[in-house]
Design a protein around this motif. Structure first.
Motif, short mmCIF file in Angstrom:
data_model
loop_
_atom_site.label_atom_id
_atom_site.label_comp_id
_atom_site.label_asym_id
_atom_site.label_seq_id
_atom_site.Cartn_x
_atom_site.Cartn_y
_atom_site.Cartn_z
N SER A 137 4.54 -2.75 -3.66
CA SER A 137 3.79 -1.49 -3.77
C SER A 137 3.96 -0.82 -5.12
O SER A 137 3.33 0.21 -5.38
N ASP A 138 4.85 -1.37 -5.96
CA ASP A 138 5.13 -0.80 -7.28
C ASP A 138 5.59 0.66 -7.17
O ASP A 138 5.05 1.55 -7.83
N VAL A 139 6.58 0.86 -6.31
CA VAL A 139 7.13 2.20 -6.09
C VAL A 139 8.66 2.07 -5.98
O VAL A 139 9.21 0.97 -5.95
N GLY B 58 0.77 -1.25 0.00
CA GLY B 58 0.00 0.00 0.00
C GLY B 58 0.80 1.29 0.00
O GLY B 58 0.21 2.37 0.13
N ALA B 59 2.12 1.23 -0.19
CA ALA B 59 2.91 2.47 -0.12
C ALA B 59 2.67 3.34 -1.36
O ALA B 59 2.55 2.82 -2.47
N SER B 60 2.60 4.66 -1.17
CA SER B 60 2.37 5.61 -2.27
C SER B 60 3.47 6.67 -2.26
O SER B 60 4.03 6.99 -1.20
N PRO B 61 3.72 7.29 -3.43
CA PRO B 61 4.71 8.35 -3.49
C PRO B 61 4.46 9.41 -2.43
O PRO B 61 3.31 9.75 -2.14
N ASP B 62 5.54 9.90 -1.85
CA ASP B 62 5.57 10.90 -0.76
C ASP B 62 5.43 10.31 0.64
O ASP B 62 5.70 11.01 1.63
N ASP B 63 4.98 9.04 0.76
CA ASP B 63 4.99 8.43 2.10
C ASP B 63 6.42 8.46 2.65
O ASP B 63 7.39 8.38 1.90
N ARG C 86 7.82 7.67 -7.12
CA ARG C 86 7.37 6.91 -8.28
C ARG C 86 8.55 6.13 -8.85
O ARG C 86 9.68 6.58 -8.76
N ARG D 129 0.61 2.43 5.81
CA ARG D 129 0.10 2.09 4.48
C ARG D 129 0.67 0.77 3.96
O ARG D 129 0.05 0.08 3.17
#
Lengths: 318, 318
Positions: A223-225, A147-152, A296, A203
């Motif tokens: 997380s595809d990051v 669940g990791a997203s850019p800026d975390d 990203r 996340r």
């Protein structure tokens, strides 16, 4: 889910390919099953004499504790509360009943320390001690690796490198210092920390069994990051400092490449603040340290003192 | 619960004593956890190369199938429906990736044959193949070993002695006949039979991994009753007949002392009738045979042709 790099994951990929639709959701810390309005988390973790531990290094009770704590750590990484433990133990023919009872006692102590009873198991003979620990837990809000997203922000609990310091000493035929030995022999599964982080917006989370270097890659893949790690910030165990110097390695690199610390690696929203850190540290009595940022892209990029550094992962499968 | 006789159970007793309140409900086929209005059943089962199987006897895919089927058999004995399987596999360093994929494929095939996905697991290296299979299932009305009452009938599913016939042949350096080999290498977990029996009044049930002789003792101990077995009635696998003759043993004794048939041993109410047997056999496509009666007292008494016979149990822990 997308699996990270490494020879163990290559084998899991081959198996998942052969199983096709017969395999579901491999590759996270726990399998998740619906359980009313909660989720049941299940994991099984193998600890083999001569691969994961040696009985000229640690006592049978410590081998049992460590195997069980390592399995419980997968529940911690999901934010789950342990509800039961099932050990399957292969016992060498020459082992005494006292050794078996001590080893099983260590398993029971690690389970009891987090409120989980031993609810079943199996015994067999075998050429070496082999300890498969299955753990079950329940989570209100399970946190996967995905669940990791850019800026975390990327954070770790506790300090790193202690278990590696013990391993390096034993491999040189020396006695590790007590702090290093304890980090290896009696790791504490971060159950309370995992629950706290799950309840406060985590996340994505996993436990550091393959080392920060290896596990950051697993989180990035799932997380595809991309993960950017600032290694200056890595919290280094006191016991790791002298050990890193002996190898002429920067202490943060030594700590980031060490495995089996069983701390948590967690992606938290960018607004997770100093006040939240204080609240965590008061509730859980361990440190929480920011070591990087989610971007990203893919993979892991680590820098130390402004220079890129390629980290080695820690491979149990050897 | 009261545990039956045998060296593996002696060790479990020692461990349970050491764990004290940290152990709950050891000794049945599965651990049981509340799960809404149903019950979650969990079991873990260890299969070690050189102890439970040899790869000069069977193929890797069969070793995987057999390990998984043996674990699923514990769910069958509870009347549970499988929902997931987690294998933890130690892989010898010299093993090929093809062997690992074949063995894991056998696990997946056995799980898939009863509708259960592989939902997790672990890999390690090790000196020999060691396969710990954890199975999870859900039961509407779980059947433990502890509910048999005086006057209940004692019944078994299928036929016995096939797996032993294969083992005896291999131990003599011979090739077992196909029926015996299949009984050992590809046992069918009796999931449908276990569910049917649970829904039709089964009072106590377990799977025959230690042989009728050994497992009858476990059921008697857990239910605090005596089992009287009429060995004439024991359903003997076709493959066991010639094998018993070679050892100069009565075929029923050969079958009752053989292990790892993974059939079910079940106590049913005394009014379970011929019409019920027909209904079972139509629904499950295997035999259901009455082999004894529950009495007050303790232990197991077996008779063959009117004479008492002392049966040997089958001990995996060697």
């Amino acid at each position: 889910m997308a699996l990270g790099p490494g020879p163990e994951f290559d084998r899991i990929r081959s198996i998942a390919h052969r199983l096709g639709a017969r395999a579901h959701g491999l590759g996270d810390d726990c399998a998740l099953l619906p359980d009313g309005d909660r989720t049941l988390a299940v994991s099984t973790d193998l600890s083999v004499e001569g691969v994961h531990f040696r009985l000229d290094w640690i006592e049978p009770a410590e081998a049992g504790w460590r195997a069980c704590a390592g399995a419980l750590s997968d529940l911690a990484a999901m934010g789950a509360v342990p509800v039961g433990v099932l050990p399957a133990i292969a016992v060498p023919r020459q082992a005494s009943e006292d050794d078996l009872v001590a080893l099983a006692g260590g398993i029971g102590d690690a389970a009891g320390a987090v409120g989980a009873p031993v609810i079943g198991g199996d015994l067999s003979s075998g050429p070496v001690w082999s300890i498969a620990i299955t753990v079950l837990g329940r989570a209100e809000r399970p946190v996967t690796r995905a669940g990791a997203s850019p800026d975390d922000g990327i954070w770790v609990t506790g300090t790193l490198g202690g278990a590696r310091a013990a391993l390096e000493a034993w491999r040189r035929g020396e006695t590790p210092e007590p702090g290093a030995r304890a980090a290896f022999a009696r790791p504490e599964p971060r159950i309370a920390a995992g629950r706290w982080l799950s309840a406060h917006g985590a996340r994505a989370m996993l436990d550091l069994s393959d080392g920060l270097a290896g596990d950051a890659g697993h989180l990035a893949a799932a997380s595809d990051v991309r993960l950017e790690l600032a290694l200056e910030s890595v919290p280094v165990a006191a016991a790791a400092i002298a050990a890193a110097k002996r190898l002429d390695l920067p202490v943060q690199q030594f700590a980031a490449e060490g495995g089996e610390d069983y701390e948590l690696l967690v992606a938290l929203p960018s607004d997770f603040a100093a006040a939240d850190v204080r609240e965590f540290e008061e509730a859980c009595r361990i440190a929480l340290t920011r070591v990087g940022t989610v971007k990203r892209g893919g993979g892991v990029r680590a820098e130390l003192a402004g220079r890129p550094l390629t980290l080695r992962g820690y491979d149990h499968f050897r």
